[in-house]
Design a protein around this motif. Structure first.
Motif, PDB file in Angstrom:
ATOM      1  N   ASP A   4     -12.471  27.403  36.693  1.00  0.00           N
ATOM      2  CA  ASP A   4     -13.426  26.838  35.979  1.00  0.00           C
ATOM      3  C   ASP A   4     -13.202  26.892  34.410  1.00  0.00           C
ATOM      4  N   PRO A   5     -13.125  25.500  33.772  1.00  0.00           N
ATOM      5  CA  PRO A   5     -12.612  25.513  32.493  1.00  0.00           C
ATOM      6  C   PRO A   5     -13.787  26.002  31.484  1.00  0.00           C
ATOM      7  N   GLN A   6     -14.982  25.949  32.140  1.00  0.00           N
ATOM      8  CA  GLN A   6     -15.870  26.708  31.102  1.00  0.00           C
ATOM      9  C   GLN A   6     -16.039  28.308  30.969  1.00  0.00           C
ATOM     10  N   LEU A   7     -15.213  28.911  31.920  1.00  0.00           N
ATOM     11  CA  LEU A   7     -14.925  30.239  31.885  1.00  0.00           C
ATOM     12  C   LEU A   7     -13.722  30.880  31.132  1.00  0.00           C
ATOM     13  N   ARG A   8     -14.068  31.679  30.167  1.00  0.00           N
ATOM     14  CA  ARG A   8     -12.918  32.102  29.366  1.00  0.00           C
ATOM     15  C   ARG A   8     -12.411  33.108  30.351  1.00  0.00           C
ATOM     16  N   GLN A   9     -10.909  33.348  30.260  1.00  0.00           N
ATOM     17  CA  GLN A   9     -10.070  34.196  30.925  1.00  0.00           C
ATOM     18  C   GLN A   9      -9.683  35.376  30.167  1.00  0.00           C
ATOM     19  N   ASP A  10      -9.748  35.353  28.622  1.00  0.00           N
ATOM     20  CA  ASP A  10      -9.637  36.399  28.049  1.00  0.00           C
ATOM     21  C   ASP A  10     -10.935  37.132  27.841  1.00  0.00           C
ATOM     22  N   PRO A  11     -10.827  38.837  27.269  1.00  0.00           N
ATOM     23  CA  PRO A  11     -12.087  39.546  26.940  1.00  0.00           C
ATOM     24  C   PRO A  11     -13.112  38.706  25.990  1.00  0.00           C
ATOM     25  N   ASP A  12     -14.260  38.628  26.209  1.00  0.00           N
ATOM     26  CA  ASP A  12     -15.081  38.116  24.974  1.00  0.00           C
ATOM     27  C   ASP A  12     -15.583  39.288  24.148  1.00  0.00           C
ATOM     28  N   PHE A  13     -15.635  40.588  24.600  1.00  0.00           N
ATOM     29  CA  PHE A  13     -15.992  41.717  23.533  1.00  0.00           C
ATOM     30  C   PHE A  13     -15.595  43.118  23.787  1.00  0.00           C
ATOM     31  N   ARG A  14     -15.519  43.985  23.145  1.00  0.00           N
ATOM     32  CA  ARG A  14     -14.935  45.282  23.336  1.00  0.00           C
ATOM     33  C   ARG A  14     -15.857  46.388  22.824  1.00  0.00           C
ATOM     34  N   LEU A  15     -16.027  47.487  23.460  1.00  0.00           N
ATOM     35  CA  LEU A  15     -16.988  48.455  22.974  1.00  0.00           C
ATOM     36  C   LEU A  15     -16.037  49.635  22.845  1.00  0.00           C
ATOM     37  N   ASP A  16     -16.369  50.819  21.958  1.00  0.00           N
ATOM     38  CA  ASP A  16     -15.663  51.907  21.684  1.00  0.00           C
ATOM     39  C   ASP A  16     -16.789  53.082  21.601  1.00  0.00           C
ATOM     40  N   GLN A  17     -16.554  54.093  22.189  1.00  0.00           N
ATOM     41  CA  GLN A  17     -17.431  55.414  22.100  1.00  0.00           C
ATOM     42  C   GLN A  17     -18.857  54.787  22.511  1.00  0.00           C
ATOM     43  N   PHE A  18     -18.942  54.309  23.474  1.00  0.00           N
ATOM     44  CA  PHE A  18     -20.445  53.823  23.876  1.00  0.00           C
ATOM     45  C   PHE A  18     -21.028  54.549  24.841  1.00  0.00           C
ATOM     46  N   THR A  19     -22.539  54.244  25.010  1.00  0.00           N
ATOM     47  CA  THR A  19     -23.415  54.946  25.825  1.00  0.00           C
ATOM     48  C   THR A  19     -24.397  53.984  26.193  1.00  0.00           C
ATOM     49  N   VAL A  20     -24.659  53.591  27.475  1.00  0.00           N
ATOM     50  CA  VAL A  20     -25.659  52.770  27.890  1.00  0.00           C
ATOM     51  C   VAL A  20     -26.495  53.595  28.849  1.00  0.00           C
ATOM     52  N   LYS A  21     -27.851  53.495  28.690  1.00  0.00           N
ATOM     53  CA  LYS A  21     -28.979  54.108  29.326  1.00  0.00           C
ATOM     54  C   LYS A  21     -29.726  53.252  29.962  1.00  0.00           C
ATOM     55  N   SER A  22     -30.463  53.620  31.130  1.00  0.00           N
ATOM     56  CA  SER A  22     -31.514  52.788  31.843  1.00  0.00           C
ATOM     57  C   SER A  22     -32.532  53.723  32.059  1.00  0.00           C
ATOM     58  N   PHE A  23     -33.926  53.040  32.038  1.00  0.00           N
ATOM     59  CA  PHE A  23     -34.964  53.714  32.220  1.00  0.00           C
ATOM     60  C   PHE A  23     -36.082  53.068  33.152  1.00  0.00           C
ATOM     61  N   ASP A  24     -36.960  53.839  33.773  1.00  0.00           N
ATOM     62  CA  ASP A  24     -37.808  53.242  34.817  1.00  0.00           C
ATOM     63  C   ASP A  24     -38.987  52.968  33.865  1.00  0.00           C
ATOM     64  N   ALA A  25     -39.927  52.333  34.717  1.00  0.00           N
ATOM     65  CA  ALA A  25     -41.411  51.804  34.103  1.00  0.00           C
ATOM     66  C   ALA A  25     -41.942  52.833  33.291  1.00  0.00           C
ATOM     67  N   THR A  26     -41.926  54.264  33.638  1.00  0.00           N
ATOM     68  CA  THR A  26     -42.683  55.277  33.371  1.00  0.00           C
ATOM     69  C   THR A  26     -41.633  55.978  31.996  1.00  0.00           C
ATOM     70  N   GLY A  27     -40.522  55.409  31.590  1.00  0.00           N
ATOM     71  CA  GLY A  27     -39.747  55.905  30.601  1.00  0.00           C
ATOM     72  C   GLY A  27     -38.840  57.016  31.061  1.00  0.00           C
ATOM     73  N   ARG A  28     -38.803  57.289  32.372  1.00  0.00           N
ATOM     74  CA  ARG A  28     -37.902  58.464  32.645  1.00  0.00           C
ATOM     75  C   ARG A  28     -36.214  58.071  32.527  1.00  0.00           C
ATOM     76  N   LEU A  29     -35.288  58.566  32.119  1.00  0.00           N
ATOM     77  CA  LEU A  29     -33.779  58.141  32.459  1.00  0.00           C
ATOM     78  C   LEU A  29     -33.444  58.120  33.649  1.00  0.00           C
ATOM     79  N   THR A  30     -33.042  57.145  34.133  1.00  0.00           N
ATOM     80  CA  THR A  30     -32.692  56.877  35.491  1.00  0.00           C
ATOM     81  C   THR A  30     -30.916  56.685  35.587  1.00  0.00           C
TER      82      THR A  30
END
Length: 202
Positions: free
Chosen positions: A46-72
Motif C-alpha cells: 500500500d503506497p499510503q503506508l510507511r515501511q520505516d518506523p514513525d516514532f521511537r520511545l526511550d525509557q518509557f512506561t504505558v499504564k492502563s486503568f479501568d473505569a474505577t481508576g484501578r491500575l490494570t
C-alpha cells in the motif's frame, strides 16, 4: 456552387465524428503512458503506508486503568520502535505488570517484545520469564522459556517452545504450554516431565 455545397456537407460529417477521434487518441495516449512509466513501488504494498518506523520511545512506561481508576496493566521498556505498516511496537527490555478484577497479579519480562495493536497481545522473546503471584487459587507459579505470547484480553500465556514451570515445590517441563493466568491452571503438551516433592505423612 455544387462544389461548395459538397465541401460543406463533408465538413459537417467530419465535425460529427471529430469527438470520437479525439477520445480514441486520448485513450491510446493514456494506455501508452501507463505502459511506459515504471512501477514506483513493488506490487502488494500500500503506497499510503510507511515501511520505516514513525516514532521511537526511550525509557518509557504505558499504564492502563479501568473505569474505577484501578491500575490494570503496565508495560515498560528500555526502548520501543513503532512500525505503522504492521501496526506493531518492537520493545527492547520489555516488562509487563497485569492485575485483573479478582486481584490476580502477573509480571513478565524478556529481552525483546512485540506488541500488536490489532491482536491485543505481546510476544516475548529471549529469556522470557513470567510469575503469577500466590493467591487464593494457588501458590506462586514461575514460568521460564525462550518465547511467550501474552494475551492481554483473555489473560492467557501461551508458548509453542520448551518451558519450565515451578509451582511451589513442584517443577514441570514440557514442549509447549497454555497457561490460564486467572485460574492458575495450565495445559502441558509434548514430552512432559515432573519433579514432585514427597508427601508428608501425618
Amino acid at each position: 456552387m455544387n462544389l461548395l455545397m459538397r465541401l460543406r456537407r463533408t465538413l459537417d460529417r467530419l465535425t460529427i465524428y471529430l469527438p470520437l477521434f479525439l477520445f480514441a487518441i486520448l485513450a491510446l495516449g493514456s494506455w501508452w503512458l501507463v505502459r511506459s512509466v515504471p512501477e514506483l513501488m513493488p506490487p502488494g504494498i500500500d503506497p499510503q503506508l510507511r515501511q520505516d518506523p514513525d516514532f521511537r520511545l526511550d525509557q518509557f512506561t504505558v499504564k492502563s486503568f479501568d473505569a474505577t481508576g484501578r491500575l490494570t496493566r503496565e508495560i515498560s521498556g528500555q526502548s520501543a520502535t513503532h512500525f505503522p505498516a504492521t501496526q506493531s511496537l518492537h520493545i527492547e527490555g520489555v516488562r509487563i505488570l497485569a492485575e485483573n478484577e479478582a486481584g490476580t497479579r502477573l509480571t513478565a519480562q524478556a529481552q525483546k517484545g512485540i506488541s500488536r495493536e490489532a491482536d491485543q497481545q505481546v510476544t516475548l522473546t529471549g529469556q522470557a520469564q513470567a510469575v503469577r503471584q500466590a493467591d487464593a487459587q494457588g501458590p506462586r507459579v514461575e514460568l521460564r522459556g525462550e518465547t511467550f505470547t501474552v494475551g492481554l484480553e483473555d489473560e492467557r500465556l501461551v508458548s509453542d517452545q520448551p518451558v519450565r514451570i515451578t509451582r511451589g515445590a513442584e517443577v514441570f517441563t514440557a514442549q509447549s504450554m497454555n497457561f490460564d493466568t486467572r485460574s492458575g491452571h495450565y495445559e502441558l503438551q509434548g514430552r512432559v516431565r515432573a519433579v514432585l516433592p514427597p508427601r508428608q505423612t501425618p
